[in-house]
Structure formats: structure tokens, C-alpha cells
Design an enzyme around this catalytic site. Sequence first.
Site, PDB file in Angstrom:
ATOM      1  N   ALA A   1      71.320  25.495  76.675  1.00 53.15           N
ATOM      2  CA  ALA A   1      72.404  25.365  75.691  1.00 53.15           C
ATOM      3  C   ALA A   1      72.473  26.634  74.852  1.00 53.15           C
ATOM      4  O   ALA A   1      72.658  26.597  73.644  1.00 53.15           O
ATOM      5  CB  ALA A   1      72.170  24.143  74.808  1.00 53.15           C
TER       6      ALA A   1
ATOM      7  N   ILE B   1      75.503  31.011  77.457  1.00 53.40           N
ATOM      8  CA  ILE B   1      76.407  30.443  78.451  1.00 53.40           C
ATOM      9  C   ILE B   1      76.576  28.949  78.181  1.00 53.40           C
ATOM     10  O   ILE B   1      77.682  28.414  78.280  1.00 53.40           O
ATOM     11  CB  ILE B   1      75.862  30.682  79.881  1.00 53.40           C
ATOM     12  CG1 ILE B   1      75.858  32.181  80.186  1.00 53.40           C
ATOM     13  CG2 ILE B   1      76.684  29.922  80.917  1.00 53.40           C
ATOM     14  CD1 ILE B   1      75.190  32.555  81.487  1.00 53.40           C
TER      15      ILE B   1
ATOM     16  N   ASP C   1      67.561  21.651  76.790  1.00 49.62           N
ATOM     17  CA  ASP C   1      67.166  22.968  76.270  1.00 49.62           C
ATOM     18  C   ASP C   1      66.000  22.778  75.320  1.00 49.62           C
ATOM     19  O   ASP C   1      66.052  21.943  74.425  1.00 49.62           O
ATOM     20  CB  ASP C   1      68.333  23.659  75.552  1.00 49.62           C
ATOM     21  CG  ASP C   1      68.075  25.146  75.363  1.00 49.62           C
ATOM     22  OD1 ASP C   1      66.942  25.513  74.969  1.00 49.62           O
ATOM     23  OD2 ASP C   1      68.979  25.953  75.613  1.00 49.62           O
TER      24      ASP C   1
ATOM     25  N   LYS D   1      68.807  23.260  69.985  1.00 48.34           N
ATOM     26  CA  LYS D   1      70.094  23.716  70.505  1.00 48.34           C
ATOM     27  C   LYS D   1      70.850  22.588  71.199  1.00 48.34           C
ATOM     28  O   LYS D   1      72.047  22.418  71.005  1.00 48.34           O
ATOM     29  CB  LYS D   1      69.880  24.868  71.505  1.00 48.34           C
ATOM     30  CG  LYS D   1      69.519  26.180  70.852  1.00 48.34           C
ATOM     31  CD  LYS D   1      69.505  27.318  71.863  1.00 48.34           C
ATOM     32  CE  LYS D   1      69.247  28.634  71.146  1.00 48.34           C
ATOM     33  NZ  LYS D   1      69.225  29.774  72.084  1.00 48.34           N
TER      34      LYS D   1
ATOM     35  N   LEU E   1      63.705  33.690  85.113  1.00 45.96           N
ATOM     36  CA  LEU E   1      63.547  33.490  86.544  1.00 45.96           C
ATOM     37  C   LEU E   1      62.725  32.243  86.861  1.00 45.96           C
ATOM     38  O   LEU E   1      63.036  31.485  87.782  1.00 45.96           O
ATOM     39  CB  LEU E   1      62.848  34.736  87.114  1.00 45.96           C
ATOM     40  CG  LEU E   1      62.588  34.779  88.609  1.00 45.96           C
ATOM     41  CD1 LEU E   1      63.900  34.857  89.357  1.00 45.96           C
ATOM     42  CD2 LEU E   1      61.707  35.976  88.960  1.00 45.96           C
ATOM     43  N   ASP E   2      61.676  32.042  86.079  1.00 42.68           N
ATOM     44  CA  ASP E   2      60.752  30.955  86.322  1.00 42.68           C
ATOM     45  C   ASP E   2      61.459  29.589  86.307  1.00 42.68           C
ATOM     46  O   ASP E   2      61.325  28.783  87.223  1.00 42.68           O
ATOM     47  CB  ASP E   2      59.697  31.015  85.215  1.00 42.68           C
ATOM     48  CG  ASP E   2      58.470  30.243  85.570  1.00 42.68           C
ATOM     49  OD1 ASP E   2      58.058  30.321  86.741  1.00 42.68           O
ATOM     50  OD2 ASP E   2      57.928  29.559  84.679  1.00 42.68           O
TER      51      ASP E   2
ATOM     52  N   CYS F   1      70.006  29.234  99.123  1.00 43.37           N
ATOM     53  CA  CYS F   1      69.475  28.687  97.878  1.00 43.37           C
ATOM     54  C   CYS F   1      69.197  29.849  96.926  1.00 43.37           C
ATOM     55  O   CYS F   1      69.313  31.016  97.313  1.00 43.37           O
ATOM     56  CB  CYS F   1      68.226  27.838  98.116  1.00 43.37           C
ATOM     57  SG  CYS F   1      66.674  28.755  98.266  1.00 43.37           S
TER      58      CYS F   1
ATOM     59  N   CYS G   1      46.784  53.303  83.687  1.00 44.69           N
ATOM     60  CA  CYS G   1      46.408  54.610  83.148  1.00 44.69           C
ATOM     61  C   CYS G   1      47.583  55.303  82.463  1.00 44.69           C
ATOM     62  O   CYS G   1      47.392  56.072  81.528  1.00 44.69           O
ATOM     63  CB  CYS G   1      45.774  55.483  84.229  1.00 44.69           C
ATOM     64  SG  CYS G   1      46.901  55.853  85.574  1.00 44.69           S
TER      65      CYS G   1
END
Lengths: 642, 319
Positions: free
Chosen positions: A20, A23, A43, A67, A114-115, A153, A168
Site C-alpha cells: 500500500a 503504487i 502491507d 499504511k 525482490l524477496d 513466472c 579490500c
Amino acid sequence: MTSGQHLSAIKGAKVLMVGAGGIGCELLKTLALSGFQDIHIIDMDTIEVSNLNRQFLFRQSHVGQSKAKVARDAVLRFRPQISITPYHANVKDPDFNVDFFKQFSVVLNGLDNLDARRHVNRLCLAADVPLVESGTTGFLGQVTVHIKGQTECYECQPKPAPKTYPVCTITSTPSKFVHCIVWAKDLLFAKLFGDKNQDNDLNVRSNETASSSDHSEDVFERKKDEDIEQYAKRIYDHVFGHNIESALSNEETWKNRNKPRPIYVKDVLSDELFQQNGNADKMMESENLSSLSAMGYLGLKNPQDIWSLKENSRVFFAALKLFFSKRQKEIGNLSFDKDDHLAVEVVTAAANIRAASFGIPLHSLFEAKGIAGNIVHAVATTNAIIAGLIVIEAIKVLQNEAKNCRMTYCLEHPSRKMLLMPVEPFEPNKACYVCSETPLLLEVNTHRAKLRDVVEKIVTSKLGMNLPLITHGSSLLYEVGDDLDADMVANYAANLEKVLSELPYAITGGTTITVEDLQQELVCSINIKHREEFDEEKEPDGMVLHGWTQAPAVEKKDAAATNGASTSTTSKSAPNILEDDDELTILESGIETISSGKKRKLSDISTPEPLEEKRAKKVPEHVDDDGDVIVMLDDVTKENSL
Amino acid sequence: MSGEELTEQETALYDRQIRVWGVDAQRRLSKSHIFVSGLKGTAVEFCKNIVLAGVGSLTLNDDNPVTPEALAANFLIPFDENMGGGGSLADLCCDSLKDFNPMVHVSVEKGDLSSFGVDFFEKFDIVVISCCSLAAKKSVNEKCRKLSKKLAFYSVDCRDSCGEIFVDLQKYCYVKKKADETDECQLDYPSFEEAIAIPWRSLPKRVSKLYFAMRVVERFEEVERRKPGETSIADLANVLKLRNELCLAHSLNESQIPDTLLERLVVSTKEFPPVSAILGGILGQEVIKAISGKGDPLKNFFFFDAVDGKGVIEDISTS
């Protein structure tokens, strides 16, 4: 499209929205206006001030509230007749299982990481519910449709890997400002305010070569009765002075590089200024904790300004002083949060001082915050457009017009005269480990790797499983769940520490194991191949999984369309990603590269128009609404998944 | 410089978008004055977008009373059995929009659009009209052009699941970014009247069918003295007849304006909310570009049709 037929499809639909946010607010509004009657919305987030410029269902007075719930109330004000069911919860909660998903006609994603996207994709596949997926960044956006068995998918194509930096580069040889930010945030900030027991690559010894325990003490340990000023000064001199000095002693490193300059407090601030910096207490008494600000106290008003080395040093000391005097309770379990102003000040100042040392241009707090918080650019207009496109695709899905579904790119610059460019969806990738049953192949040293390594490096991080269960033949090796008895928990804990070949049912070359997630109803077979050696630089996991990021076979139909041909630019440009909004990670060594993806087919290749091809811009393959945090490689998923 | 800086409150609120278009653009936005007439679904989407973006002021014009139909398409008006208690559409939208962003000055200008003279438009930088007659479009566009200051004119219309945006930036100069270098660019826009007067056969091939279809419907409404959107299935035969006449006059093949497309535009004249959201978003972006002077502006028509899903830019000008 406004026929009675589609109105009845809309009225009978039960829709699940995940997210929520930017978008989500636009989507909920457009769904309600379009006549949807039964909308569920998940959400886990609460409202923040920086949401208000685009998440228009929220007001200043809602900051801190759920939300999902506030969005519901706001939409019911203009559409009281419809049913909106909010869940202030994480979509990965076990309550949202396959049965939960099965009740919906279509799932609409407005997610920021992504998760969670992968998780929802798997549940939609398992429940056989169509998914409309979306993302925006700045003026760019995209909407895709995923229908089991008919289109690819969400995971059929490899997703861009997080941007990573060798350790490093971060600890010794930074060449860009982002390296200094990662150092300040993941090393210095973590060491100062985070969990002291966490591994940290920052050099904390005052003298590396000395063997006496007195000399090799951790300089970050605050001594008894040491006042904050002295402590802060010691830290400053150590990390910006001593550590640079000792790095310089390694001549080899600087053969082809500019040598850094050690910076000590005495070189930057006069005693007088340093003392003034220390007298902060009185001026800060009235302030509440969330508005503590070093720059405010120092009279630095504009976060867009680039501060001098001296100003950065003053901010560093003032911010440390504030942390240790006003927020001492939190010290030891803080992690960087882009909405924590004082934390942003510490990281900005420290990154700039380090940048000054290495001759890297300094940056403003505003810019530093964007980099450190991995803040994704977001505007209301793109979200509104994308939400409109989601609803159009959702209606096609509900009318069983899968053939007419399109994936649509929202572009900043027109390509073939188009700002909104529809593209035919791809067929499922037959080698996708998520939506097909193709086994994966794991190369691993079965005599050295522990089950824990496989769980952490493969099952959780690469395969994105939430509640994994690992079996070998008919025997259970490992599982996660709330309802396990103590014996099993102990048994699994013991298994985790065993090397693969010494497990009760030994995993060796040629073995096939099954990894599944009961919540996602995803089952993967993994064939094991024993391998002795791994390249530390290129294969830092010490194991290699084949078949999960592998780019799918490319259909060569439009291979002829190269230079100047009508589809070349769009097809090449479409699957690329934006550099700005990758997640940043430190990799032990080496930098992962991103496969450039496959070619896209325009929905009407038959209309050749050799127009303005060159101006076509890259389009994000994976774009986020709100950024995720920069993470160290082994910090599996710190993302705030919904 | 200090007087020009954004306040702390503005920086916090606009953080994410400043990262898209920069502080300078945000400052220009906060000093811009926008006029919007015709508050149906698409215009309302646009208003939401620019109020959120943080323009200086927004002036709303629509004296129409709240009807059940208006209520159904407008998320700015809270549901009310009494239909807003006698307030006009502009009054009610104004109350809601003020709440969206306290830093934007939102007000109402009563009166008929056609009654506003040239001087009236002087105080605005951007004029947007929606759901207007052909005559009103031409006339407001001309008034905007008579002013000595550069004023950007836009019209936006949504019928069924189709939409059209027209842009007139007159002579517009901007800095075009190309890789590392920047180019000074100047674009020459025709007025609405000039654009639609261009003979169809001299237009580039493959111009969106929607361009022609919208001209037919617009012309029909003018000839029949209808209000915008006041058509029904009963008119289809006459609309098709008009299409044939126009095609003959312009030597354009009738198949360029399919019956099915005209039928959609004539029969279901209601705005389709997802398309309103898309048009309001594109228009919002264009207005932000014009104010900030950043980004390639659209020249000079934009079309969207949900049936093929394409959002297309057409340059309908003689230059």
C-alpha cells in the site's frame, strides 16, 4: 472496454493487493473507481513523512500508522459501499498460505523488494492465481502479467544481482564515494553503535604488529572514566589517521594508486573549535530524541550543501556526542536507518572525511543519504500511470483474455513514438526452477561444506525460501517451523554443524536432495556434484549452484533485427536494468556481473517504423519503490519485506 | 540565495522527487501557477499529481453541480447523500486538494470558461482544459497565445478507454541532455486550430487512428451543437456519415478511422478510470517538464488506447 461484460467481471472479482505504498495508493484508488467491490490489501509498513509526496491517501497526521488501514479508510470515504480488508502484516507470515491465496481471482503486486516479490510469485504459482507485477523508479516503470502455464513466472528470468564491492576496496582502496559510504555505514557505524560481537572488517587494533595484549586492545572499547570528547577524538585519530598511516606502510598497494592522506583531529580542528564542539549539552536539552541534529546545532542548514573537511569533522564530533549523551540506551543494537537523521549525519561526515583522505570528491548530506539508504527515486505521476496499467491488465485476466495481456514499459524518452510500450509476454521458461520441475545442480566440496553453509548460502539466499525443509530420500535432514519438538530441534541444530558427507544420510557426489518450502509450496530437486577446489575470488561461496540464475534459452526469431532494424533498440534496451537502484553489497571478492537478459518481442513487429531508435533508454528489469539497505553478502536478507 | 532555498519541511516532504528532478526544478515548481477547467476524472487525476508535486498555486474552474455520475468518477469528493450540499465541483475538489499538500495554494474561480478574457490568463504559467467543446479549445488556446508571457496550454480528453492530450508550448527553449553534453533546443508548436487544420493527407503515414477519430467526433458535436460527450448509439450512423465526408475531403481511406473505434467513442462517453489515471499521469509529467525546463517535452499530441495498450506521441505540425 467499458462494456457490461467487463463490469460484471470486475464486480465478481476478489482481489489481493500486496503493498500500500507508492503504487499501492494509486492502485487502490483506481480499483475502487473502476468498480471493484472486494479488495484485500497487505502491507507491514507504517507511514513516513517522505511518503507523503506521492502516497496521496496519507496525511501528516497519519505518520506512524499502518499504511494498509489508513489507505482503506481514505478510499472508503469516497466509495463507502465497497469492501476493503486491510492486513497490517508481512506477506511472508505463515497465515498468508496457499489456501489464503486461493480465494482471490487475481493478485496485484506493488512491492518494494525482490524477496517479497519472489515469495508472492511462488504462492501465486502454488495457488494457481494470476499475478500482475509492477515496479517504478523515477519516470520509468513496468507492469508484467504472470499466469501459470501460459506466461513466464516472475522468476523465469534472472534478476539483477545486487551491486557488490570487494572487501579490500572498502577497507583499503576506495576510489568512489560509494565505497566511503559503505565503509562508514557497514564498518564504522556498525562498530560504533551496532552489535559488538558481529564480525567487522574494520581494523580496530591500535598496533597490529604488537603482540602485547595492552597494545592490541580494541580502540572502540570506551575506557572507564573516559569522557566522550576524548573517546571520539581517539576514534577519529584511529580510523582516519592511524589506519591510513598503517595502510601506507604497504608500499605494494600504492604502486599504481594515489596515496591517501592520514587525517588527525589536530590537523583539522583547533583546540578551541574542538572544545566548542564539546559544549553541546546546554543547547540540546530541550530537543526530543528523534530531532537530534548535529548540523542543526552547528548552524549548517542546507542538506544540499557540501561541507568542508572541517565542517564534516565538526558534524562527526557533534553527532557522536549526541549519540553517546542522549541515545546511549540504543548503543550496541543500532543498525543504520536512512530515516534516523543523526545516523545519516554520522555516516555522511565519516564518509566525507574518508573521501578527503583518498582525494575523492565530497558530497552533501542529501546525496550521501540517498546512497547510504539506497533511496529509489519516486514520483506520483509514474505510480499513477503504472497503477492504471495494472488495472487494465487485471481486467483482461478477469475476463479470461490472457492472450491479450501485455507487459508494458513506461519510458522516459519515446521509443518508436511510444511512451507506453506494450510487449507480448513470454512463455514460461522450461528451465525455470520455480515454475518448472527442472532439477538444479550444486557443485560443492562434500567433505568440507557444512549443511549450514548450504542452508544459508543456497537455500535461503539464492532460492529465497522462507521455511525450508531438506530431505534426502525419505529422511529429513533439516526443517524450520514453530511446531517442532525439542528433540527434532536439537537434531537439526546438530545436523547444521556437520559436513555433508558426515550427515546421518550422507550427501556425496551423485546424491539428489530435495529442498522445499511448505508455505510457498515450492519443491526443488538438487543434484549434488562433489568438487575439491573453489576459486576464492570468483566463487566466494565455496559452492556453485547451476540452473538458478541461468539465462533462459533465447528465441532467435528476431536475431536478424540488428542495426537499424525496427525492433533492435527496443528489444535490446528493454530488459536492461537501471544502475541506480540495485542493492549494494560487499562481496568477499570480485564483482558479480549481470547477464544482459534476453530479447523482447514487440507486440506488433509487423509495423516497421525506423524512428528515434537511438533515444530509447534503458528500462529497469527490477525496480523498487523504496530502496533497501546496503548489505554485507552474508547478511542474507535484511530487506524489509512486506 | 538564502531566500531561494527550500525549507526544511519542503526538503523532507519532497525528498524522493528532488532525487528525480533536482532542487532547482522543485524551486521552480513552487513558484508556478496553474489553471484547470473541467473537473472530470482525468483533470482530477492531473490536479492530484501536481498538488503532490508542490506547485505554487492551483486555480480550479467548474461550476457544475455534483451529480451521481460526477461522484462516481471523482475520488476527491467524499461520498455524500446530499450531493455535496449544493457546492460546485470546483468547490468540493478544492477542499480535498488543499488537504493533499498544505504548501500549495488551491482556490476556485467561478464563471464560464468562455467568459474569461485574455487578461485573466496573464496570472498563470500553465492552462489545462478538459472536456471542452472544439470552440472553447480554440478560443482559450488563442487567448493564451495573445499574452506577451510564454504560457503553456494543454487540453486533455478521455472517452471510453481512449484518451488524447494536446500540448502548445508556443516557442519553447530547453536544454537537452545527451550523454555528457547538453544542447540548446528550440521547438515550435502550432496552436490547436493550426494543428487540426493541417490536411490529413500531408500528415506522416501511420498517424494514430485515434487522432482522426477524435477530430470526427469533435466535429460532430460542434455541428450538432452537443455538449462534449453528449452522444449515443443513435448518433453512430450520422457520425459514420461525417467520417466518410471528411475522409473524402482529405483523401484519406475510410479504413483509417474504423467503425468500431468511432462506435466506442460515440457510445460510451464516460471516462474509464484506469485511462484517466494514465492520462493524468502523463499530463502531470509534461507540466512538470515545462515548468522545470528539464526533459524532452511532448510535441504535440499524445494518444492512449487501452485496447492495444500503446501510449503514442504524434507530431502534428507543419514544421
